[in-house]
Design a protein around this motif. Sequence first.
Motif: not given
Length: 168
Positions: A77-81, A111-113
């Motif tokens: 999981l990407l974030g926060p940015l 995979l990144v979501i």
Amino acid sequence: MADLSLILAPQTAADQATIDKLDERVFGPGRFARSAYRLREGVPADLRLSYVARVGTYLVGANRITHIRCGETPILLLGPLSVEPAFRSSGIGEALVNKSLEAARAAGHKLVILVGDLAYYQRMGFRLVPEGRLVFPGPVDPARLLYCPLTDDGLDSIGGRVTRARLG
């Protein structure tokens, strides 16, 4: 005169307090109620895949990668940015995301979501998750649920309920 070029570096534990203040300025206190924050709760960021951006010694941006699961499959999981408002629209966010994606790909992840704006993230390789493919906890606008495959078959065998990673 001091060198004010942009420096991207892996996050360290020592960066956390500064990143927390940046996230507060950028997203405000309501951020903790968002579904993506709930997934990250109690799961530390992977500091090998999470980056900070500095101009000189000033931290101007940060992103976080957290291990999560989709069904029994580990994903990211990407974030926060977050980028300091005075430094927005200068490519810092895109540079941070691309650095994390490169590191995740090199580490063998598939995979990144994320939950975000397709118009912004598509230039970094993110696509809209096909409807019904991932079941996100809590309310999430399906038009903002995005994925970036890190391999040719990144999303092929992945589907189901998205949950926190198991610790330990």
